[in-house]
Design a protein around this motif. Structure first.
Motif, PDB file in Angstrom:
ATOM      1  N   LEU A   1      44.809  47.467  43.719  1.00  0.00           N
ATOM      2  CA  LEU A   1      44.282  47.105  42.408  1.00  0.00           C
ATOM      3  C   LEU A   1      43.807  45.656  42.414  1.00  0.00           C
ATOM      4  O   LEU A   1      42.755  45.323  41.856  1.00  0.00           O
ATOM      5  CB  LEU A   1      45.357  47.324  41.341  1.00  0.00           C
ATOM      6  CG  LEU A   1      44.943  47.246  39.878  1.00  0.00           C
ATOM      7  CD1 LEU A   1      43.766  48.163  39.576  1.00  0.00           C
ATOM      8  CD2 LEU A   1      46.119  47.575  38.978  1.00  0.00           C
ATOM      9  N   LYS A   2      44.566  44.789  43.044  1.00  0.00           N
ATOM     10  CA  LYS A   2      44.141  43.394  43.203  1.00  0.00           C
ATOM     11  C   LYS A   2      42.847  43.332  44.014  1.00  0.00           C
ATOM     12  O   LYS A   2      41.895  42.619  43.654  1.00  0.00           O
ATOM     13  CB  LYS A   2      45.228  42.576  43.891  1.00  0.00           C
ATOM     14  CG  LYS A   2      44.857  41.124  44.173  1.00  0.00           C
ATOM     15  CD  LYS A   2      45.955  40.401  44.926  1.00  0.00           C
ATOM     16  CE  LYS A   2      45.658  38.913  45.055  1.00  0.00           C
ATOM     17  NZ  LYS A   2      44.365  38.653  45.757  1.00  0.00           N
ATOM     18  N   HIS A   3      42.805  44.076  45.112  1.00  0.00           N
ATOM     19  CA  HIS A   3      41.659  44.072  46.023  1.00  0.00           C
ATOM     20  C   HIS A   3      40.358  44.430  45.307  1.00  0.00           C
ATOM     21  O   HIS A   3      39.325  43.796  45.526  1.00  0.00           O
ATOM     22  CB  HIS A   3      41.941  45.058  47.168  1.00  0.00           C
ATOM     23  CG  HIS A   3      40.808  45.283  48.097  1.00  0.00           C
ATOM     24  ND1 HIS A   3      40.357  44.314  48.975  1.00  0.00           N
ATOM     25  CD2 HIS A   3      40.018  46.384  48.304  1.00  0.00           C
ATOM     26  CE1 HIS A   3      39.339  44.797  49.676  1.00  0.00           C
ATOM     27  NE2 HIS A   3      39.119  46.044  49.292  1.00  0.00           N
ATOM     28  N   ILE A   4      40.401  45.444  44.441  1.00  0.00           N
ATOM     29  CA  ILE A   4      39.160  45.912  43.811  1.00  0.00           C
ATOM     30  C   ILE A   4      38.814  45.169  42.524  1.00  0.00           C
ATOM     31  O   ILE A   4      37.714  45.355  41.986  1.00  0.00           O
ATOM     32  CB  ILE A   4      39.199  47.433  43.548  1.00  0.00           C
ATOM     33  CG1 ILE A   4      40.351  47.804  42.623  1.00  0.00           C
ATOM     34  CG2 ILE A   4      39.262  48.196  44.857  1.00  0.00           C
ATOM     35  CD1 ILE A   4      40.389  49.295  42.254  1.00  0.00           C
ATOM     36  N   THR A   5      39.727  44.330  42.014  1.00  0.00           N
ATOM     37  CA  THR A   5      39.433  43.605  40.767  1.00  0.00           C
ATOM     38  C   THR A   5      39.316  42.095  40.955  1.00  0.00           C
ATOM     39  O   THR A   5      39.002  41.392  40.000  1.00  0.00           O
ATOM     40  CB  THR A   5      40.507  43.899  39.694  1.00  0.00           C
ATOM     41  OG1 THR A   5      41.792  43.465  40.162  1.00  0.00           O
ATOM     42  CG2 THR A   5      40.559  45.384  39.374  1.00  0.00           C
ATOM     43  N   ASP A   6      39.545  41.614  42.157  1.00  0.00           N
ATOM     44  CA  ASP A   6      39.494  40.163  42.396  1.00  0.00           C
ATOM     45  C   ASP A   6      38.121  39.566  42.122  1.00  0.00           C
ATOM     46  O   ASP A   6      38.007  38.380  41.792  1.00  0.00           O
ATOM     47  CB  ASP A   6      39.911  39.843  43.832  1.00  0.00           C
ATOM     48  CG  ASP A   6      41.389  39.495  43.961  1.00  0.00           C
ATOM     49  OD1 ASP A   6      42.051  39.339  42.914  1.00  0.00           O
ATOM     50  OD2 ASP A   6      41.880  39.387  45.099  1.00  0.00           O
ATOM     51  N   LYS A   7      37.081  40.354  42.277  1.00  0.00           N
ATOM     52  CA  LYS A   7      35.721  39.797  42.121  1.00  0.00           C
ATOM     53  C   LYS A   7      35.333  39.619  40.654  1.00  0.00           C
ATOM     54  O   LYS A   7      34.317  38.992  40.345  1.00  0.00           O
ATOM     55  CB  LYS A   7      34.705  40.700  42.821  1.00  0.00           C
ATOM     56  CG  LYS A   7      34.503  42.060  42.173  1.00  0.00           C
ATOM     57  CD  LYS A   7      33.423  42.840  42.918  1.00  0.00           C
ATOM     58  CE  LYS A   7      33.166  44.192  42.250  1.00  0.00           C
ATOM     59  NZ  LYS A   7      32.106  44.952  42.960  1.00  0.00           N
ATOM     60  N   PHE A   8      36.128  40.203  39.753  1.00  0.00           N
ATOM     61  CA  PHE A   8      35.827  40.109  38.324  1.00  0.00           C
ATOM     62  C   PHE A   8      36.608  38.984  37.652  1.00  0.00           C
ATOM     63  O   PHE A   8      37.550  38.441  38.227  1.00  0.00           O
ATOM     64  CB  PHE A   8      36.187  41.433  37.632  1.00  0.00           C
ATOM     65  CG  PHE A   8      35.463  42.628  38.149  1.00  0.00           C
ATOM     66  CD1 PHE A   8      34.135  42.870  37.805  1.00  0.00           C
ATOM     67  CD2 PHE A   8      36.099  43.545  38.980  1.00  0.00           C
ATOM     68  CE1 PHE A   8      33.466  43.992  38.273  1.00  0.00           C
ATOM     69  CE2 PHE A   8      35.448  44.667  39.456  1.00  0.00           C
ATOM     70  CZ  PHE A   8      34.117  44.888  39.107  1.00  0.00           C
ATOM     71  N   ILE A   9      36.204  38.645  36.445  1.00  0.00           N
ATOM     72  CA  ILE A   9      37.064  37.861  35.561  1.00  0.00           C
ATOM     73  C   ILE A   9      38.107  38.842  35.053  1.00  0.00           C
ATOM     74  O   ILE A   9      37.809  39.724  34.248  1.00  0.00           O
ATOM     75  CB  ILE A   9      36.267  37.252  34.392  1.00  0.00           C
ATOM     76  CG1 ILE A   9      35.181  36.310  34.913  1.00  0.00           C
ATOM     77  CG2 ILE A   9      37.214  36.502  33.432  1.00  0.00           C
ATOM     78  CD1 ILE A   9      34.207  35.851  33.835  1.00  0.00           C
ATOM     79  N   ARG A  10      39.334  38.700  35.565  1.00  0.00           N
ATOM     80  CA  ARG A  10      40.355  39.726  35.300  1.00  0.00           C
ATOM     81  C   ARG A  10      41.106  39.421  34.009  1.00  0.00           C
ATOM     82  O   ARG A  10      41.599  38.304  33.814  1.00  0.00           O
ATOM     83  CB  ARG A  10      41.327  39.817  36.473  1.00  0.00           C
ATOM     84  CG  ARG A  10      42.280  40.990  36.351  1.00  0.00           C
ATOM     85  CD  ARG A  10      42.909  41.346  37.696  1.00  0.00           C
ATOM     86  NE  ARG A  10      43.529  40.208  38.335  1.00  0.00           N
ATOM     87  CZ  ARG A  10      43.401  39.927  39.649  1.00  0.00           C
ATOM     88  NH1 ARG A  10      42.681  40.686  40.433  1.00  0.00           N
ATOM     89  NH2 ARG A  10      44.004  38.868  40.161  1.00  0.00           N
ATOM     90  N   ILE A  11      41.185  40.429  33.162  1.00  0.00           N
ATOM     91  CA  ILE A  11      41.970  40.345  31.930  1.00  0.00           C
ATOM     92  C   ILE A  11      43.145  41.289  32.107  1.00  0.00           C
ATOM     93  O   ILE A  11      42.984  42.508  32.089  1.00  0.00           O
ATOM     94  CB  ILE A  11      41.131  40.722  30.706  1.00  0.00           C
ATOM     95  CG1 ILE A  11      39.977  39.727  30.554  1.00  0.00           C
ATOM     96  CG2 ILE A  11      41.995  40.762  29.452  1.00  0.00           C
ATOM     97  CD1 ILE A  11      38.902  40.169  29.601  1.00  0.00           C
TER      98      ILE A  11
END
Length: 462
Positions: free
Chosen positions: A100-110
């Motif tokens: 989950l970290k791997h696929i969302t790191d590129k976004f501004i994560r909320i």
């Protein structure tokens, strides 16, 4: 069919609550996805309709060199046949949280964390961003009716992620902006002691960057105290006047509730109307509106969305037939049960409540036996099924609690007119089939498929 633009990911337990949304999200991001699950379900069927190969066999025969990554759920041990085969072939492995970290790191994560309210608040934040900016990425733990999915994908720079404390999985996904809804004793089958859970939240907070903003329920002193260690921005919200943002002008109606949000003496959002009950949902909405304010995103379109939002899947799900009202809810913690029944009384003050409880997880009910007993004070009648063992239960837990203990606790602390024990869903439906239930709200309560009692009754109520 799927585009083969990124690596092929194989997911063990792909139909599970935490992984089916990830599988769907990965397809939209260009991954090739396949996986296995020990049982068929509507979630597995949905994945197959999207072209994902899902296997019942988990003997390692479906793992091959074409897979670049294997992802596994928290219940999958190292000696699982598919993990063993992946090691033999040199395939990289990640836990669900790591991936989950791997696929969302590129976004501004909320990230949305907290003992309760994560799924609803994740949905609200996702809908808010999509309504105002046109698109959003989201991976949540509950079905969002507006998305017809557990996830959403688009061109947005934002990604909303539900960050669960169980197994400390949330340590992998601190947000650039993090909403924390509540801090209350839970998941003791994993943490053992409440202090250990609080320590996990403290570590989660410590993993945020100095530039991260925390938006928290400021009415919880323990949570406030933990957040003082964060060197970045901490914004508090709640009903207490000491918060940065305060909910006022509270009106709890039978179909619509409303409130306003003040920052100091200034009203920043006036007369917000919602169709979901309870002050706890007001707080979930307020946290989302404050997020929009901090991101400098207007909230006009989101307020229109709120006027129609009735919650996520299995949260206060309302059905009516032949003058009988049914509400199904995932509530599995005593505070959630208490809030649910209170909310039913808010929306249906003239009706009696007939509660159908499926106790799930021996350790949970043993830990909170008195609290569960006291949660049914609004109920006229309570039907209780056998206790269902679940993740984290030991032989000692199962030996240390019986269904009579649960029934007795409800009788002592809530004192409903009747408490019935039922050996099956069908027995409950048969017992109620010939009754006129129009004066009741029938509430099916629990994390398992207790909603099947409602489905049985829908075809038989007068």
């Amino acid at each position: 069919m799927q585009k083969h633009t990124k690596e092929h990911v194989y997911i063990i337990g792909i139909g599970g609550k935490g992984l089916n949304s990830i599988a769907e999200f990965c397809i939209s991001q260009g991954y090739t996805v396949s996986g296995s699950d020990a049982k068929d379900s509507c979630e597995v069927d949905a994945l197959r309709r999207k072209g994902i190969a899902v296997y019942r066999e988990q003997d390692g025969s479906h793992i091959n060199n074409g897979h670049k990554l294997l992802v596994y759920s928290s219940v999958i041990n190292e000696d699982h046949a598919e993990r063993v085969m992946a090691r033999k072939l040199g395939i990289k492995q990640m836990s669900r949280a790591e991936f989950l970290k791997h696929i969302t790191d590129k976004f501004i994560r909320i990230s949305v964390a907290g003992s309760h309210g994560k799924s609803t608040t994740s949905a609200l934040a996702s809908l808010a961003l999509k309504s105002e900016t046109g698109t959003v990425n989201a991976i949540t733990g509950a079905y969002i009716k507006e998305f017809e999915s557990y996830q959403s994908s688009g061109e947005s720079p934002y990604c909303v992620v539900e960050a669960c404390e169980y197994g400390k999985s949330f340590l992998h996904i601190p947000g650039d902006y993090t909403l924390i809804t509540a801090l209350e004793k839970s998941h003791m089958e994993y943490f053992g002691e409440e202090e250990s859970m609080n320590d996990a939240f403290a570590e989660f907070i410590s993993r945020h960057k100095n530039t991260a903003t925390l938006i928290i329920n400021g009415d919880v002193p323990k949570l406030r105290a933990l957040c003082t260690a964060h060197p970045g921005k901490v914004v508090t919200c709640g009903f207490n006047q000491s918060n940065d943002y305060v909910l006022k002008d509270i009106r709890l109606g039978e179909t619509i509730s409303s409130f306003s949000i003040y920052k100091g003496e200034v009203c920043i959002q006036k007369d917000i109307q919602i169709k979901i009950p309870g002050t706890y949902n007001m707080l979930n909405v307020a946290l989302t509106l404050i997020l929009l304010s901090i991101l400098e995103i207007p909230a006009e379109k989101f307020r229109d969305v709120l006027a129609d939002f009735t919650g996520v899947g299995r949260r206060f799900e309302l059905r009516t037939q032949n003058r009988t009202t049914f509400i199904d809810d995932f509530a599995h913690h005593p505070t959630q049960v208490k809030n649910l029944l209170s909310s039913i009384k808010q929306f249906f003050p003239q009706k009696k409540i007939l509660a159908v409880l499926e106790p799930r997880q021996y350790h949970l009910f043993k830990t909170f036996l008195k609290e569960y007993g006291a949660a049914f004070k609004w109920a006229e009648e309570v039907y209780v099924t056998d206790i269902v063992p679940a993740l984290g239960d030991t032989d000692k837990d199962i030996a240390g609690l019986c269904i009579e203990d649960v029934i007795q606790s409800v009788e002592i602390y809530s004192k409903p007119k009747e408490v019935w024990y039922a050996r099956s869903y069908q027995e409950i439906a048969d017992r109620l089939a010939d009754r006129d239930l129009s004066e009741f709200v029938v509430a099916t309560i629990g994390a398992g498929p207790i909603f099947r009692v409602r489905d049985l009754l829908l075809n038989s109520v007068k």
